[in-house]
Design a protein around this motif. Structure first.
Motif, PDB file in Angstrom:
ATOM      1  N   CYS A   9       0.822  -1.222   0.209  1.00 29.22           N
ATOM      2  CA  CYS A   9       0.149  -0.120   0.088  1.00 29.22           C
ATOM      3  C   CYS A   9       0.899   1.487  -0.042  1.00 29.22           C
ATOM      4  N   SER A  10       0.561   2.335  -0.885  1.00 27.17           N
ATOM      5  CA  SER A  10       1.046   3.619  -0.964  1.00 27.17           C
ATOM      6  C   SER A  10       0.018   4.600  -0.094  1.00 27.17           C
ATOM      7  N   VAL A  11       0.743   5.614   0.472  1.00 30.04           N
ATOM      8  CA  VAL A  11       0.009   6.560   1.288  1.00 30.04           C
ATOM      9  C   VAL A  11       0.469   7.759   0.837  1.00 30.04           C
ATOM     10  N   LEU A  12      -0.842   8.502   0.365  1.00 30.83           N
ATOM     11  CA  LEU A  12      -0.505   9.945  -0.299  1.00 30.83           C
ATOM     12  C   LEU A  12      -1.379  10.860   0.570  1.00 30.83           C
ATOM     13  N   ILE A  13      -0.650  12.140   0.682  1.00 31.91           N
ATOM     14  CA  ILE A  13      -1.468  13.395   1.065  1.00 31.91           C
ATOM     15  C   ILE A  13      -1.255  14.381   0.091  1.00 31.91           C
ATOM     16  N   PRO A  14      -2.461  14.443  -0.684  1.00 32.36           N
ATOM     17  CA  PRO A  14      -2.111  15.466  -2.047  1.00 32.36           C
ATOM     18  C   PRO A  14      -1.659  16.854  -1.694  1.00 32.36           C
ATOM     19  N   GLU A  15      -2.116  17.265  -0.539  1.00 33.96           N
ATOM     20  CA  GLU A  15      -2.129  18.699  -0.220  1.00 33.96           C
ATOM     21  C   GLU A  15      -0.810  19.131   0.103  1.00 33.96           C
ATOM     22  N   LEU A  16       0.194  18.126   0.661  1.00 34.47           N
ATOM     23  CA  LEU A  16       1.388  18.214   0.965  1.00 34.47           C
ATOM     24  C   LEU A  16       2.420  17.585   0.032  1.00 34.47           C
ATOM     25  N   ASP A  17       1.804  17.028  -1.320  1.00 37.12           N
ATOM     26  CA  ASP A  17       2.696  16.540  -2.391  1.00 37.12           C
ATOM     27  C   ASP A  17       3.402  15.585  -1.718  1.00 37.12           C
ATOM     28  N   PHE A  18       2.869  14.592  -0.902  1.00 38.62           N
ATOM     29  CA  PHE A  18       3.547  13.628  -0.435  1.00 38.62           C
ATOM     30  C   PHE A  18       3.172  12.420  -0.738  1.00 38.62           C
ATOM     31  N   GLU A  19       4.113  11.514  -0.840  1.00 38.87           N
ATOM     32  CA  GLU A  19       3.608   9.859  -1.227  1.00 38.87           C
ATOM     33  C   GLU A  19       4.790   9.141  -0.490  1.00 38.87           C
ATOM     34  N   LEU A  65      -5.042   5.886   0.759  1.00 37.37           N
ATOM     35  CA  LEU A  65      -4.453   4.525   0.635  1.00 37.37           C
ATOM     36  C   LEU A  65      -4.659   3.793  -0.444  1.00 37.37           C
ATOM     37  N   ASP A  66      -3.699   3.680  -1.549  1.00 37.89           N
ATOM     38  CA  ASP A  66      -3.722   3.184  -2.497  1.00 37.89           C
ATOM     39  C   ASP A  66      -3.121   1.768  -2.540  1.00 37.89           C
ATOM     40  N   ASP A  67      -3.615   0.725  -2.707  1.00 35.36           N
ATOM     41  CA  ASP A  67      -3.368  -0.689  -2.455  1.00 35.36           C
ATOM     42  C   ASP A  67      -3.738  -1.670  -3.601  1.00 35.36           C
ATOM     43  N   PRO A  68      -2.798  -1.687  -4.765  1.00 35.33           N
ATOM     44  CA  PRO A  68      -3.100  -2.491  -5.692  1.00 35.33           C
ATOM     45  C   PRO A  68      -3.519  -4.032  -5.468  1.00 35.33           C
ATOM     46  N   VAL A  69      -3.412  -4.521  -4.483  1.00 32.09           N
ATOM     47  CA  VAL A  69      -3.654  -5.761  -4.095  1.00 32.09           C
ATOM     48  C   VAL A  69      -4.761  -6.026  -3.230  1.00 32.09           C
ATOM     49  N   GLY A  70      -5.559  -4.694  -3.030  1.00 26.71           N
ATOM     50  CA  GLY A  70      -6.673  -4.775  -2.137  1.00 26.71           C
ATOM     51  C   GLY A  70      -6.570  -4.979  -0.875  1.00 26.71           C
ATOM     52  N   ASN A  71      -5.497  -5.248  -0.182  1.00 28.01           N
ATOM     53  CA  ASN A  71      -5.539  -5.493   1.230  1.00 28.01           C
ATOM     54  C   ASN A  71      -5.243  -4.611   2.094  1.00 28.01           C
ATOM     55  N   SER A  72      -5.590  -3.545   1.988  1.00 26.28           N
ATOM     56  CA  SER A  72      -5.550  -2.233   2.920  1.00 26.28           C
ATOM     57  C   SER A  72      -7.247  -2.018   3.477  1.00 26.28           C
ATOM     58  N   TYR A  73      -7.140  -1.158   4.427  1.00 26.45           N
ATOM     59  CA  TYR A  73      -8.511  -0.861   5.130  1.00 26.45           C
ATOM     60  C   TYR A  73      -8.415   0.354   5.868  1.00 26.45           C
ATOM     61  N   LEU A  74      -9.428   1.093   5.755  1.00 24.30           N
ATOM     62  CA  LEU A  74      -9.662   2.176   6.783  1.00 24.30           C
ATOM     63  C   LEU A  74     -11.086   2.201   7.287  1.00 24.30           C
ATOM     64  N   GLN A  75     -11.213   2.332   8.613  1.00 22.08           N
ATOM     65  CA  GLN A  75     -12.279   2.095   9.301  1.00 22.08           C
ATOM     66  C   GLN A  75     -13.498   2.964   8.775  1.00 22.08           C
ATOM     67  N   ASN A  76     -14.611   2.588   8.714  1.00 21.27           N
ATOM     68  CA  ASN A  76     -15.739   3.546   8.322  1.00 21.27           C
ATOM     69  C   ASN A  76     -16.732   3.286   9.729  1.00 21.27           C
ATOM     70  N   VAL A  77     -16.771   4.648  10.213  1.00 20.13           N
ATOM     71  CA  VAL A  77     -17.198   4.982  11.583  1.00 20.13           C
ATOM     72  C   VAL A  77     -18.867   4.857  11.412  1.00 20.13           C
ATOM     73  N   TYR A  78     -19.258   5.111  10.261  1.00 27.98           N
ATOM     74  CA  TYR A  78     -20.747   4.930   9.975  1.00 27.98           C
ATOM     75  C   TYR A  78     -21.211   3.434   9.529  1.00 27.98           C
ATOM     76  N   ALA A  79     -20.461   2.522   9.714  1.00 30.05           N
ATOM     77  CA  ALA A  79     -20.805   1.119   9.201  1.00 30.05           C
ATOM     78  C   ALA A  79     -21.929   0.675   9.569  1.00 30.05           C
ATOM     79  N   PRO A  80     -22.815   0.054   9.350  1.00 29.64           N
ATOM     80  CA  PRO A  80     -22.872  -0.298   7.780  1.00 29.64           C
ATOM     81  C   PRO A  80     -23.188   0.616   6.888  1.00 29.64           C
TER      82      PRO A  80
END
Length: 445
Positions: free
Chosen positions: A320-330, A395-410
């Motif tokens: 997984c790659s982590v990006l913060i576009p506003e900081l031009d960070f990857e 969070l950009d994961d080409p394998v699809g194995n990363s996750y960020l909690q949805n606090v409104y789930a379901p």
């Protein structure tokens, strides 16, 4: 002559950041045999850390009798789970000054000249891009007198090729340097860190059986894949915390690693591994997916609108790659490894990697401009954690194995989007998944 004491091995790290005011950071010296004249010379060892990389052992030998000298760099870490390939577009003379760690298992290529240095034909080295070119030239020139006497035509052709290599240092035209290392222990500096390096591409790949044999981690003739865990073993892992003895990666003292299978709600099963060292206090946690590779990649984008977003659970896989576009960070794949933490924990780990534990920030090992740039980046991360900056986390994961909690789930999360996408041929190639193409996938997509 300094020696490595038991105290150095047990309870504190052997590998220190380079700093001019550290009087303890001295090379270890030992008398050793000169392989040129067979008299005694001196070998010096220095154990240190490469910024944004890992620990290495620098060694140099000099003989006072015949003047022969040699230098070498060796990785002090273990062979990585994946190989690494650095592709650098050399566009200016400044690119020639980039630091390069080249392991002895690495292959070096310059495609424009159809030039290749095969693995295990050179010792590992800590150099620059210009140093790699000089070393290649020196290697070709070494046997030229003998070639000129035996076959003048071949010698003339090699002289012409040496001239082409030397002309590359003028950078009249852009050229490419590729360093491919199945051990994963080579490195090319990103002088723009923490920003993305537009001239440098870093990709990871799965080693072939032949490469495993070359590295000595698989017996020759052993082509059987790793066996799948038995059903009873999986049930045991789901219900218990498994403990096994390891050595601390920081101080090498004995430590314990805990491992457990955990089901993440609304996601999948993962394996969490945590190591705690009682000697130096070092702690690590690592997460690996407990399921198969997903058919589609996943890109999760969260708009941070409140400090409470920092408490969201987060799973970052090694791909997984982590990006913060506003900081031009990857943050590229494999950096920080796999982690199961919170969003705040991830941002603090990024700050530690880029700022707090960066040797370029202390001593005289960098310019004041770089120090100021890194410190400002750390301050921006602190503002994000405090909820004082309006940014997006991707969070950009080409394998699809990363996750960020949805606090409104379901229910759906109004500040978070989850995008599924088909991997490109190049991504599958980097991940070693080209035998797992999804339905309708075609090369070139």
């Amino acid at each position: 002559m300094s020696v490595i004491s038991e105290e150095s091995v047990r309870g504190r790290s052997l590998f220190k950041d380079i700093a001019a005011d550290d009087e303890d950071l001295q090379p270890t010296e030992m008398e050793s045999l000169c392989m040129n004249c067979h008299h005694n010379g001196t070998t010096r060892l220095l154990l240190t850390k490469i910024p944004f990389f890992r620990e290495v052992i620098l060694s140099s030998f000099s003989c006072p009798d015949c003047g022969w000298a040699d230098t070498e760099v060796q990785s002090a870490g273990q062979i990585q789970e994946q190989g690494v390939c650095y592709t650098l577009q050399v566009r200016s003379k400044r690119d020639l000054d980039r630091e390069v760690v080249k392991a002895d298992s690495a292959t070096t290529r310059i495609p424009e000249l159809e030039f290749e240095i095969p693995p295990f034909t050179q010792k590992g080295s800590l150099s620059t891009v210009e140093g790699l070119l000089d070393r290649a030239v020196a290697g070709l020139q070494q046997d030229q007198p003998g070639r000129r006497a035996a076959d003048p035509e071949v010698a003339d052709k090699i002289d012409a090729f040496i001239h082409k290599l030397q002309k590359l240092k003028d950078v009249e035209h852009a050229f490419t340097v590729v360093i491919e290392d199945p051990s994963g222990n080579s490195f090319v500096e990103n002088p723009a860190a923490p920003q993305k390096d537009e001239a440098l591409t870093v990709s990871r790949f799965r080693r072939s059986v032949q490469q495993d044999v070359q590295l000595g981690i698989r017996a020759e003739g052993d082509t059987d894949p790793d066996p799948e865990p038995a059903g009873d073993d999986l049930d045991t892992m789901r219900n218990e915390v498994l403990v096994f003895n390891t050595n601390c990666p920081e101080c090498n003292a004995q430590a314990s690693t805990n491992m457990k299978l955990v089901q993440i709600p609304h996601f999948k099963e993962v394996v969490i591994m945590a190591t705690n060292c009682d000697s130096c206090g070092h702690r690590t946690n690592e997460v690996k997916s407990g399921g198969a590779t997903e058919e589609l990649g996943t890109k999760v984008t969260l708009h941070i609108t409140d400090p409470s977003d920092m408490t969201r659970d987060l799973l970052k896989s090694e791909t997984c790659s982590v990006l913060i576009p506003e900081l031009d960070f990857e943050l590229g794949m494999a950096a920080l490894g796999g982690k199961f933490t919170t969003l705040e924990g991830l941002l603090k780990d990024i700050k530690d990697l880029i700022v707090s534990k960066n040797p370029f920030v202390c001593g005289d090992s960098t310019s004041s401009d770089r120090v100021q740039k890194l410190m400002e980046f750390g301050e921006k991360l602190d503002k994000i954690i405090a909820g004082e900056m309006d940014v997006h986390i991707v969070l950009d994961d080409p394998v699809g194995n990363s996750y960020l909690q949805n606090v409104y789930a379901p229910d759906s999360d109004p500040e978070m989007t989850v995008e599924k996408y088909t991997r490109t041929f190049e991504q599958n190639e980097d991940l070693g998944l080209n035998d797992m193409k999804t339905e309708g996938y075609q090369e070139g997509n």
